[in-house]
Design a protein around this motif. Structure first.
Motif, short mmCIF file in Angstrom:
data_model
loop_
_atom_site.label_atom_id
_atom_site.label_comp_id
_atom_site.label_asym_id
_atom_site.label_seq_id
_atom_site.Cartn_x
_atom_site.Cartn_y
_atom_site.Cartn_z
N ARG A 1 16.18 2.82 0.29
CA ARG A 1 16.96 1.87 1.12
C ARG A 1 15.93 1.28 2.39
O ARG A 1 16.06 0.13 2.45
CB ARG A 1 18.34 2.50 1.59
N THR A 2 15.23 2.22 2.77
CA THR A 2 14.37 1.85 3.93
C THR A 2 13.49 0.72 3.28
O THR A 2 13.18 -0.21 4.14
CB THR A 2 13.62 3.04 4.60
N LEU A 3 12.81 0.76 2.14
CA LEU A 3 11.84 -0.10 1.56
C LEU A 3 12.47 -1.27 1.18
O LEU A 3 11.97 -2.33 1.51
CB LEU A 3 11.19 0.66 0.39
N LYS B 1 0.87 -1.10 0.12
CA LYS B 1 -0.01 -0.03 -0.09
C LYS B 1 0.72 1.13 -0.22
O LYS B 1 0.62 2.08 -0.54
CB LYS B 1 -0.93 -0.09 1.08
N LEU B 2 2.13 1.22 0.57
CA LEU B 2 2.85 2.47 0.72
C LEU B 2 3.43 2.75 -0.66
O LEU B 2 3.70 3.81 -0.93
CB LEU B 2 4.03 2.04 1.63
N GLY B 3 3.86 1.66 -1.48
CA GLY B 3 4.20 1.96 -2.91
C GLY B 3 5.62 2.15 -2.79
O GLY B 3 6.26 1.97 -1.87
N GLU B 4 6.29 2.30 -3.88
CA GLU B 4 7.62 2.74 -4.24
C GLU B 4 8.17 3.99 -4.05
O GLU B 4 9.25 4.33 -3.92
CB GLU B 4 7.95 2.09 -5.53
N ALA B 5 7.57 4.90 -4.08
CA ALA B 5 7.58 6.45 -3.80
C ALA B 5 6.89 7.32 -2.79
O ALA B 5 6.19 8.14 -3.00
CB ALA B 5 7.53 7.28 -5.18
N ALA C 1 5.86 6.79 9.30
CA ALA C 1 4.76 6.43 9.82
C ALA C 1 4.51 4.85 9.70
O ALA C 1 4.22 4.16 10.64
CB ALA C 1 3.35 7.09 9.34
N CYS C 2 4.73 4.56 8.47
CA CYS C 2 4.83 2.98 7.99
C CYS C 2 5.83 2.33 8.83
O CYS C 2 5.59 1.08 9.37
CB CYS C 2 5.01 2.87 6.47
#
Length: 223
Positions: free
Chosen positions: A184-186, A126-130, A138-139
């Motif tokens: 990087r976090t993703l 849901k957060l997506g790539e950008a 928050a995520c």
């Protein structure tokens, strides 16, 4: 010992000894003061202090009760105190998080349910790539909270929740100033999730360590 401190110690002694148990109603103020050999004023101050740190619950018109003494409730005071940190102590908070969170993540590897894993995966999708930095942070908080809760250790969960304030600000700073911080976090979130899916405790521990250490390393270089 100050009179109020003595009163606090005496009430604490009653709880620790089992004379007062979670959920018990304290005797009337006059009776308890006489029993403990305290003035009513010092007893009142002690009750006020213990209610602030969630040991006692003062119910207007009903009396004073011992709370559930649940770790999550008691450690709420930690979160309040931590909010008064100085910016130059953020690295110390991150160092504590680097010790605790990888351990919690490793514990979760054998305990987290498939439904919980699916929920974490859906959250990342849901957060997506950008995402924006604010959305990502928050995520990040929800993602790690969900994993730590799955460790089955409520004390560990509450401690890490209490430490989230200072480290959240550091993560926002990083996201706004470091070019590849978001991507990087993703990637690191996906790696942690993959390790949990594989039930690989050591890989989960390692990726959680890398994840926190990268924020710590950036902040050390920025200060």
């Amino acid at each position: 010992m100050a009179v109020t401190d003595e009163a606090i110690e005496k009430i604490k002694g009653m709880i620790v000894s089992g004379a007062l148990r979670p959920g018990d109603r304290l005797p009337k103020e006059s009776e308890l003061a006489a029993e403990l050999g305290l003035s009513r004023n010092s007893l009142r101050e002690a009750v006020r202090a213990l209610s602030l740190i969630r040991i006692l619950d003062v119910r207007q018109g009903d009396g004073t009760y011992v709370t559930s003494l649940d770790p999550q409730l008691l450690l709420e005071a930690l979160s309040f105190v931590v909010d008064f940190h100085r910016d130059d102590t953020v690295l110390e908070f991150l160092a504590v998080r680097r010790i605790l969170e990888p351990a919690a993540t490793a514990m979760a590897a054998s305990r987290i349910s498939e439904q919980q894993l699916d929920a974490l995966s859906a959250q990342l999708d849901k957060l997506g790539e950008a995402p924006s930095v604010e959305e990502l942070v928050a995520c990040d908080l929800d993602f790690h909270r969900g994993i730590v809760q799955s460790s089955g250790n409520s004390v560990l969960c509450s401690l890490l929740d209490g430490l989230s304030g200072p480290t959240t600000r550091a993560r926002i700073w990083r996201g706004l100033t470091q070019e590849d911080a978001v991507s990087r976090t993703l990637r690191e979130h996906r790696a942690i999730l993959a390790a949990l899916h594989d039930r690989d405790a050591e890989a989960a521990r390692s990726w959680a360590t890398v994840h926190i250490a990268s924020v710590e390393q950036w902040l050390r270089a920025s200060l």
